[in-house]
Design an enzyme around this catalytic site. Structure first.
Site, PDB file in Angstrom:
ATOM      1  CE  LYS A   1      39.443  36.288  29.073  1.00 23.69           C
ATOM      2  NZ  LYS A   1      39.662  35.531  27.829  1.00 23.69           N
TER       3      LYS A   1
ATOM      4  CG  ASP B   1      32.911  39.394  33.236  1.00 26.48           C
ATOM      5  OD1 ASP B   1      34.120  39.410  33.538  1.00 26.48           O
ATOM      6  OD2 ASP B   1      32.413  38.543  32.479  1.00 26.48           O
TER       7      ASP B   1
ATOM      8  CD1 TRP C   1      32.990  36.620  26.606  1.00 29.52           C
ATOM      9  CD2 TRP C   1      32.485  35.021  28.080  1.00 29.52           C
ATOM     10  NE1 TRP C   1      33.802  35.547  26.347  1.00 29.52           N
ATOM     11  CE2 TRP C   1      33.525  34.553  27.238  1.00 29.52           C
ATOM     12  CE3 TRP C   1      32.000  34.181  29.080  1.00 29.52           C
ATOM     13  CZ2 TRP C   1      34.076  33.280  27.373  1.00 29.52           C
ATOM     14  CZ3 TRP C   1      32.559  32.913  29.215  1.00 29.52           C
ATOM     15  CH2 TRP C   1      33.582  32.472  28.379  1.00 29.52           C
TER      16      TRP C   1
END
Length: 362
Positions: free
Chosen positions: A197, A173, A103
């Site tokens: 999530k 992030d 990511w």
């Protein structure tokens, strides 16, 4: 209701059963209005109260730090990969990125399209199975911000101590581990996270930003890509994902009921310890992927002795009601995502299955 699945999906992921049941009870008629929250005008007082409650709860769980704005945006973390440099990477500046995994690499790729970037630290040589050392960073004076990915969902690694960056804004992030533990928001200029999530359903992206950092976006940017468009309009410039924001508010209430972030962290550590201990005490039948000092308490990645055995494990686990245990297609192996809403009983059931599977195949 039939038996709930043992949900280990990486995202969209498990939501607290209590939250789902509350939403179900209010789904058709929200608080006597004769309408679902999904049917209401986002300009109306009823929805606006929910919207503001969710924003207030987010900051309250972090100790109500001064000078921060909460934004409810759309487009996921992937859109933030571009919005961050668009808004913060100004002329003459360079953006620093910690290259920690899949990511982080996607965020770097987007930033390079916008302006000058550099890699401040990397764990590429370790195949991203450890977090880079962030204790001795040397950031140039013209650094616009330092970007970190707090938890790498695919590799199963997590930052356990965030770096001190002085006057340089720290951007994170936190999509896959936000609110799994307390953190000091004052240490950050901006934090963003897809909700799907730990915060709610897919479709909402939460941004927590220091107000001075996002109040004057570059004038050449399109309206919807400017942070100040959303700060000036309380995230109501356009129609927000209203049901998703409602669900976030309900999940945040649930977090408060668990003992706030401290209580959630304790439960998460207990769940992660049970699963990692099962792996470590298997005599090598199961092998953890991530370096011990970088292990994530949200995404537990592990391997077996062969791909054939891993396929058998995945197949048999599915037959027993376990969902989402295959590793990401880019790395293979197995992965259990044990986010806030995954109960201890699900991890206990998984470890019981793992022990039984080892007895049959070890």
């Amino acid at each position: 209701m039939s038996k709930r699945a043992y949900n280990f999906n990486a995202g969209p992921a498990a939501l607290p059963l209590e939250v789902l049941e509350r939403a179900q009870a209010e789904f058709v008629d929200y608080q006597g209005t004769g309408m679902s929250i999904m049917e209401m005008s986002h300009r109306g007082a009823v929805y606006e109260k929910v919207h503001n409650e969710a924003a207030s709860r987010l900051l309250n769980l972090l100790g109500n730090p001064e000078g921060y704005k909460v934004l409810f945006l759309q487009g996921g973390a992937s859109t933030q990969f571009a919005m961050v440099p668009m808004n913060l990477l100004t002329a003459g500046k360079s953006a620093g990125y910690v290259k920690s995994g899949s990511w982080a690499n996607k965020a770097i790729k987007e930033a390079k399209l916008i302006g000058d970037t550099f890699v401040a630290a990397s764990s590429e040589e370790q195949k991203y199975l450890a977090m880079p050392d962030l204790s001795q960073l040397d950031l140039p004076e013209n650094t616009a911000y330092l970007h970190v990915t707090s938890n790498e969902t695919i590799e199963g690694t997590q930052i356990h101590k965030f770096p001190s960056t002085g006057n340089i804004p720290l951007v994170a992030d936190m999509s896959s581990d936000i609110f799994c533990r307390p953190f000091d928001l004052n240490q950050f200029g901006l934090v963003y996270a897809g909700a799907q999530k730990n915060l709610g359903p897919s479709g909402v992206t939460v941004v927590l930003a220091r107000e001075e950092l996002v109040q004057n976006s570059p004038s050449h940017l399109s309206t919807m890509l400017r942070y100040d468009t959303h700060t000036d309009n309380n995230s109501l410039y356009n129609t927000p994902p209203s049901f998703g924001v409602y669900m976030i508010n309900e999940v945040l209430k649930w977090i408060e009921e668990q003992g706030s972030l401290q209580g959630v962290e304790q439960k998460n550590n207990e769940k992660a310890s049970l699963l990692y201990n099962t792996i470590d005490q298997s005599g090598g039948f199961y092998r953890g992927c991530a370096d011990v000092n970088s292990r994530s308490i949200m995404n537990v990645t592990f391997r077996l002795g062969s791909e054939e055995l891993e396929k058998q494990f995945a197949k048999e686990s599915e037959q027993e009601g376990f969902v989402g245990l295959k590793g990401h297609r880019s790395v293979g192996g197995l992965r259990a995502s044990i986010y806030n809403a995954v109960p201890y009983s699900s991890i206990k059931a998984l470890t019981d299955f793992m022990n039984h599977f080892q007895q049959k195949n070890g």
